[in-house]
Design an enzyme around this catalytic site. Structure first.
Site, PDB file in Angstrom:
ATOM      1  N   GLU A 198       0.750  -1.193   0.079  1.00 33.37           N
ATOM      2  CA  GLU A 198       0.143  -0.086   0.039  1.00 33.37           C
ATOM      3  C   GLU A 198       0.959   1.348   0.066  1.00 33.37           C
ATOM      4  O   GLU A 198       0.535   2.124  -0.577  1.00 33.37           O
ATOM      5  CB  GLU A 198      -0.929   0.037   1.150  1.00 33.37           C
ATOM      6  CG  GLU A 198      -1.965  -0.952   1.082  1.00 33.37           C
ATOM      7  CD  GLU A 198      -3.218  -0.550   0.049  1.00 33.37           C
ATOM      8  OE1 GLU A 198      -3.486   0.548  -0.064  1.00 33.37           O
ATOM      9  OE2 GLU A 198      -3.631  -1.561  -0.693  1.00 33.37           O
ATOM     10  N   CYS A 238     -15.222   2.034 -20.516  1.00 33.22           N
ATOM     11  CA  CYS A 238     -16.383   1.937 -20.038  1.00 33.22           C
ATOM     12  C   CYS A 238     -17.256   0.793 -20.593  1.00 33.22           C
ATOM     13  O   CYS A 238     -18.078   0.159 -19.913  1.00 33.22           O
ATOM     14  CB  CYS A 238     -17.306   3.097 -20.163  1.00 33.22           C
ATOM     15  SG  CYS A 238     -16.472   4.520 -19.448  1.00 33.22           S
ATOM     16  N   CYS A 255     -16.589  -2.231 -18.209  1.00 31.17           N
ATOM     17  CA  CYS A 255     -17.046  -1.791 -16.716  1.00 31.17           C
ATOM     18  C   CYS A 255     -18.321  -2.472 -16.196  1.00 31.17           C
ATOM     19  O   CYS A 255     -19.316  -2.214 -16.688  1.00 31.17           O
ATOM     20  CB  CYS A 255     -17.052  -0.438 -16.454  1.00 31.17           C
ATOM     21  SG  CYS A 255     -17.320   0.280 -14.788  1.00 31.17           S
ATOM     22  N   CYS A 311     -23.317   4.488 -13.782  1.00 35.19           N
ATOM     23  CA  CYS A 311     -22.340   5.574 -13.659  1.00 35.19           C
ATOM     24  C   CYS A 311     -22.772   6.867 -14.101  1.00 35.19           C
ATOM     25  O   CYS A 311     -23.095   6.733 -15.461  1.00 35.19           O
ATOM     26  CB  CYS A 311     -21.078   4.992 -14.384  1.00 35.19           C
ATOM     27  SG  CYS A 311     -19.870   6.303 -14.418  1.00 35.19           S
TER      28      CYS A 311
END
Length: 353
Positions: free
Chosen positions: A40, A202, A205, A211
């Protein structure tokens, strides 16, 4: 009938993750707290493909939190060298030491105690607890911000406190009660592979149907750009003093400013200052101007002019200064150096392999 948007969002995302997500990242096997934490921190401001070799080298040398805590700073910075934002490495090192001193050599599972460690903010703490322990905590890294900003059609730069507050509310609302580790990885994967900064994919997605940015043709406008500010340019002359044995004189930088604590080259503001500084450090005869270069930081551009002083003879006072040392190829490789300085030395035949 009321639809549970959190579960719909998470369900669709997890179904996509099961088919298309990244399941073989090195910090996933095993996915313990130390490896998740290290990944991370490395992934802040850095792409996965860049991080992987650094991560493998780091855990190969320092496989446990106790190993990290016991390492000297030069070892940690050498392993980090090239990743940039070196304060992250120092925070890792200090946090590991605190864990040994106060938490029995483990990262705490309590959120407040974890978030109190150097370099671990709310999102990183949440990612560690979610991925390593399956605890329900939301995350909000750069990829997640982009996904949520587009999905909910949120205008305003995500770094602004008011916008970030709204994004945290959405992040928490969408985080499921089960499969939290997979969900956390899934939303990061979506932002990294499909919901990318420019030209998002997209069509593939799993969240496209809900969205707002996709519906309204706003994917190029969201997230809103950070208000632009002119980036100043600063200049420096770097002194490459090399003795008859091809050793290079390095100087440890002070605790403040960029590259703090790293070994670097002595610097001066101009050529006259460079000559004066070089004469104070060694007996020199001539200088060769090397190719100048520009290194870009987040808040300014650094224009560097390197000067090579070959066959320099060190003054005896250098031996008494712990911030100065002559280093051969092997010693340089084992130290933490700023990436542009390492590249400069690598470009000089005989300095590094």
């Amino acid at each position: 009938m009321t639809v549970d948007t959190r579960n719909a969002f998470a369900t669709d995302l997890l179904a996509w993750f099961d088919r298309h997500g990244r399941h073989d990242l090195p910090w996933q096997h095993p996915r313990d707290a130390y490896r998740v934490w290290l990944s991370e921190v490395m992934l802040q401001q850095t792409q996965v493909t860049t991080v992987i070799p650094y991560f493998l080298r780091f855990v190969g040398t320092l496989p446990t939190l106790r190993d990290l805590a016991a390492a000297d700073e030069d070892t940690v910075l050498a392993l980090w060298s090239g990743l940039g934002y070196y304060r992250r490495a120092r925070f890792l090192h200090r946090a590991a030491q605190i864990c040994v001193e106060q938490h029995q050599g483990e990262l705490p599972r309590d959120f407040d105690a974890l978030a109190a460690l150097p370099g671990i903010g709310r999102s990183t703490a949440g990612a560690i607890l979610a991925q390593a322990h399956g605890l329900r905590f939301p995350i909000l890294d750069g990829n997640v911000k982009r996904v949520l900003t587009r999905y909910h059609g949120i205008h305003g730069h995500p770094g602004q406190s008011a916008v970030e507050k709204v994004l945290w509310q959405h992040a928490d609302a969408h985080t499921p009660d089960e499969r939290v580790a997979d969900y956390t990885q899934a939303i990061m994967d979506l932002g990294a592979t499909l919901c990318v900064r420019s030209r998002p994919l997209c069509s593939g997605c799993p969240l496209a149907a809900g969205c707002v940015a996709h519906r309204d043709g706003l994917t190029a406008q969201l997230p809103s750009a950070k208000p632009s500010k002119a980036i100043p340019t600063r200049s420096t002359v770097m002194l490459v003093l090399r003795d008859a044995n091809k050793r290079v004189l390095l100087e440890r930088r002070g605790p403040q400013g960029v590259w703090s604590g790293l070994w670097s080259l002595p610097e001066a503001t101009d050529h006259d200052g460079a000559w004066r500084a070089a004469q104070q450090l060694a007996r020199i005869d001539d200088a060769q101007a090397l190719a100048p270069f520009i290194h870009v930081f987040s808040h300014y551009r650094l224009q560097v002019e390197p000067l090579l002083f070959d066959d320099a003879t060190a003054h005896r006072a250098i031996a008494d200064n712990p911030s100065l040392r002559w280093c051969d190829t092997g010693e340089i490789a084992a130290l933490g150096l700023p990436a542009p300085v390492r590249s400069l030395l690598q470009s000089l035949q005989g300095i590094m392999q």
